[in-house]
Design an enzyme around this catalytic site. Structure first.
Site, PDB file in Angstrom:
ATOM      1  N   CYS A  96       0.786  -1.241   0.000  1.00 55.51           N
ATOM      2  CA  CYS A  96       0.000   0.000   0.000  1.00 55.51           C
ATOM      3  C   CYS A  96       0.816   1.287   0.000  1.00 55.51           C
ATOM      4  CB  CYS A  96      -1.031  -0.007   1.125  1.00 55.51           C
ATOM      5  SG  CYS A  96      -0.613  -0.937   2.586  1.00 55.51           S
TER       6      CYS A  96
ATOM      7  N   ARG B 130       7.002 -11.347   5.156  1.00 63.62           N
ATOM      8  CA  ARG B 130       6.594 -11.210   6.548  1.00 63.62           C
ATOM      9  C   ARG B 130       7.252 -12.283   7.401  1.00 63.62           C
ATOM     10  NH1 ARG B 130       0.104  -9.962   5.672  1.00 63.62           N
ATOM     11  NH2 ARG B 130       0.416  -8.196   4.243  1.00 63.62           N
TER      12      ARG B 130
ATOM     13  N   GLN C 183       0.693 -10.883  -2.965  1.00 59.89           N
ATOM     14  CA  GLN C 183      -0.666 -10.396  -2.746  1.00 59.89           C
ATOM     15  C   GLN C 183      -1.257  -9.938  -4.069  1.00 59.89           C
ATOM     16  OE1 GLN C 183      -0.203  -7.310   0.322  1.00 59.89           O
ATOM     17  NE2 GLN C 183      -1.515  -8.536   1.621  1.00 59.89           N
TER      18      GLN C 183
ATOM     19  N   ASP D 199      -2.972  -7.449  -4.936  1.00 58.97           N
ATOM     20  CA  ASP D 199      -3.302  -6.192  -4.287  1.00 58.97           C
ATOM     21  C   ASP D 199      -3.898  -5.191  -5.258  1.00 58.97           C
ATOM     22  OD1 ASP D 199      -3.311  -5.228  -1.751  1.00 58.97           O
ATOM     23  OD2 ASP D 199      -1.140  -5.014  -1.579  1.00 58.97           O
TER      24      ASP D 199
ATOM     25  N   HIS E   9      -5.497  -0.889  -4.986  1.00 57.96           N
ATOM     26  CA  HIS E   9      -5.911   0.247  -4.181  1.00 57.96           C
ATOM     27  C   HIS E   9      -6.698   1.208  -5.054  1.00 57.96           C
ATOM     28  CE1 HIS E   9      -2.554  -1.424  -1.840  1.00 57.96           C
ATOM     29  NE2 HIS E   9      -3.327  -1.076  -0.817  1.00 57.96           N
TER      30      HIS E   9
ATOM     31  N   LYS F 213     -14.536  -2.671   7.117  1.00 56.97           N
ATOM     32  CA  LYS F 213     -14.110  -3.608   6.078  1.00 56.97           C
ATOM     33  C   LYS F 213     -15.140  -4.698   5.859  1.00 56.97           C
ATOM     34  CE  LYS F 213     -11.506  -6.823   9.024  1.00 56.97           C
ATOM     35  NZ  LYS F 213     -10.322  -7.701   9.107  1.00 56.97           N
TER      36      LYS F 213
ATOM     37  N   HIS G 197      -8.409  -0.413   0.180  1.00 58.28           N
ATOM     38  CA  HIS G 197      -7.526  -1.566  -0.028  1.00 58.28           C
ATOM     39  C   HIS G 197      -8.416  -2.747  -0.413  1.00 58.28           C
ATOM     40  CE1 HIS G 197      -4.177   0.200   2.530  1.00 58.28           C
ATOM     41  NE2 HIS G 197      -5.231   0.849   3.019  1.00 58.28           N
TER      42      HIS G 197
END
Length: 611
Positions: free
Chosen positions: A307, A336, A354, A356, A358, A438, A484
């Site tokens: 992000c 991670r 991910q 991902d 945005h 969320k 997100h």
């Protein structure tokens, strides 16, 4: 769209999946059964092994556990003895009695028992909060003081409410006290508990089926991926066949996102530590990040998330409201720190990708953008055969950033988008992150398990931290809304779920080898090789079995390799210009002309289904 439970009256007993039986259980009552079982187990352990010190014992999704400090290691035979003692305590049918005491009195009671972990737990309870313990047996009526532990509940009314044949002790594992490697290693005993013996049997049946579908075993058998310990734990190596599956999924993902108005971006794998300080990850996510590294007197950090990188791309130029919504999408690899004991095949790793994206938009666009994400999630997930979902909406917690007005408006927008989809959902009051509400989507697999995949998260924090702006219709500077969203969550984990969902039987478009040709004898090899060349030229992934084994063995090998299409070639097929087709999904399809086989396979691939 809720997972549909099959009622006994609607289906023959043989057609009812174990998951359907388990879903008939009373969730609230199960929590009490499991919590009570953990206390019963701890009591049984301390009666059999008085040297064992107790720590904590919560209920879990499918059962319970308790952690013990004991010099001797528990063994499988110990579990049998503990289970036997638990049944005796259950049949004793004693009440669960709650008692509150002032802190000094509770401390004195714990010191009498010589339970050091309870003293530490007591010290962690905030001042002013009620301190309670639960007895098994009424302390006012029993001559000998009954067993008790610090606990806030809830529990059953008595041990007799546990069915003695509806629980089982499953395994023993190590666990550090409070999850800290610097603390003592404890022994954790896991158990499962249900309302009825039938539910326990269904649970064990589901475990057996899950074992058969284990993605680690199938991945090794089909040579899809490996975790190479020489390179380090939690790092995935995709073998050629696994890479084909992954590439097919990623190509589909990219094409679908472009068609739905997303722009593809690519970002680095690390950044200056200062970026993670601005984003807040260095303060709030430090334990899940790898140690920083120094490069030319500057400190860099492997990225745990994508992000902040997308924020920097957004900030590279000043945007107008006319450009909104702006949607950035990336298959971005993140890193991670996971403890070695927590990693599990593809499901939990240290380096993963991910899917991902945005979205930057105005407040007025929130509902339409959320609806667009829900539609895209349904499109992508249903393509892989997932059509039953569990939806959760998490709302404002006690501590949060952003105004009450934007929280209320955003939460209402999420609700309206879900209502517009016609999806049932459960509201988790106060379960949102501090930076926004969320939506979480769990998918149901072929054996009824539910997996957390898609997440849609509003963020009022990063736009403020990075001082993000756009020029509004009024000519003034405004702060955008940031959304997100990830649909797979993790590409690695999603493929692990797919392997188990399909049990390795991939639909034609995903199968690493889509067809294998088997020649009855060497005299058909020239024809077979010409067919392979033609099929490959048509874009199909085809192999010719050159093993020289007998045909029966070649067919058996193709079945074990889970090849979707087998084509047997004998003298008749060569003469007629055909292939004798056997579909793994639909059985014998007979002799079909080569061009027709190619056409049928291409159509099945285009439709992303089986032949």
């Amino acid at each position: 769209m809720d997972a549909v439970a099959v009622k006994p009256s609607e289906s023959k007993p043989s057609d009812i999946k174990p998951s359907d039986i388990l879903r008939q259980a009373d969730t609230e009552k199960l929590a009490r059964i499991r919590h009570t079982c953990s206390h019963v187990m701890a009591m049984a352990v301390q009666k059999l092994y008085p040297d064992a010190k107790v720590t904590i014992g919560p209920a879990t999704e499918n059962g319970f556990y308790y952690d013990f400090d004991r010099k001797e290691h528990f063994t499988p035979s110990d579990l049998k003895a503990i289970a036997k003692e638990m049944k005796r305590i259950i049949k004793w049918n004693q009440p669960l009695v709650r008692q509150e005491l002032p802190r000094p009195e509770m401390l004195a009671e714990i010191e009498k028992l010589n339970e050091p972990y309870k003293i530490e737990l007591l010290a962690a309870i905030p001042e002013g909060q009620n301190i309670s313990r639960y007895f098994i047996g009424d302390p006012e009526k029993l001559e000998k003081q009954p067993w008790w532990d610090l606990c806030a509940g809830p529990h059953l009314n008595s041990t007799g409410e546990i069915h003695p044949d509806a629980f089982a002790l499953e395994s023993i594992a190590g666990a550090y006290w409070r999850g800290d490697e610097k603390n003592p290693m404890l022994q954790r005993i896991y158990g499962t508990a249900w309302e009825t013996p039938e539910q326990l049997q269904a649970y064990h049946a589901m475990l057996e089926e899950a074992k058969r579908r284990d993605h680690r075993t199938i991945g090794k058998d089909l040579q899809l991926f490996s975790i190479q310990e020489d390179a380090g734990g939690g790092l995935v190596f995709w073998h050629p066949k696994g890479a084909i599956i992954r590439n097919a999924i990623e190509t589909f993902w990219k094409e679908t996102h472009v068609q739905n108005g997303y722009e593809s971006v690519t970002t680095p794998h690390m950044a200056n530590l200062d970026l993670w300080k601005i984003s807040g990850h260095n303060d709030f996510y430090r334990e899940s990040m790898f140690q920083p590294m120094e490069v030319e007197h500057q400190v860099y950090q492997l990225k745990p998330m994508n992000c902040p990188f997308h924020v920097l791309i957004y900030k590279d130029t000043l945007h107008s409201y006319k450009e909104f919504p702006i949607r950035y999408a990336e298959l971005g690899t993140v890193y991670r720190y996971e403890r070695s004991g927590t990693m599990h095949g593809l499901m939990r790793v240290r380096g993963f990708t991910q899917d991902d994206a945005h979205i930057f938009c105005t407040e007025e666009q929130i509902e339409s953008e959320i609806l667009g994400v829900l539609n895209l999630a349904e499109l992508i997930l249903s393509t892989f055969g997932f059509e039953n979902y569990e939806i959760n909406l998490s709302t404002r917690p006690e501590k949060y950033v952003g105004s009450d007005a934007i929280w209320e408006k955003s939460t209402e927008a999420l609700k309206q988008a879900l209502n517009h989809k016609g999806w049932n959902y459960v509201v988790d009051e106060g379960g949102g992150a501090f930076y926004g509400p969320k939506i979480d989507i769990k998918i149901e697999d072929a054996i009824g398990r539910r997996w957390q995949c898609s997440t849609i998260q509003l963020d009022f924090n990063l736009p403020d931290r990075f001082q993000m702006e756009y020029v509004g219709e009024d000519g003034a500077r405004h702060q955008p809304i940031m959304i997100h969203r990830a649909l797979f969550g993790s590409v690695e984990r999603f493929i692990g779920v797919l392997i188990e969902n399909y049990a390795g039987d991939f639909p034609l478009w995903l199968a690493p080898v889509q067809a294998r040709l088997i020649a009855v004898s060497d005299s058909q090899m020239e024809y077979a090789e010409a067919v392979v060349t033609k099929m490959k030229a048509a874009g199909l992934r085809v192999q010719l079995d050159h093993s020289g084994d007998r045909m029966a063995k070649q067919i058996r090998k193709a079945e074990m390799d889970k090849i979707p299409v087998m084509a047997v070639i004998g003298a008749k097929e060569v003469e007629a210009g055909t292939l004798s087709i056997r579909s793994r999904k639909h059985g014998e399809l007979g002799a079909i002309a080569v061009d027709e086989v190619i056409s049928k396979m291409q159509a099945a691939i285009s439709d992303r289904t089986w032949l």
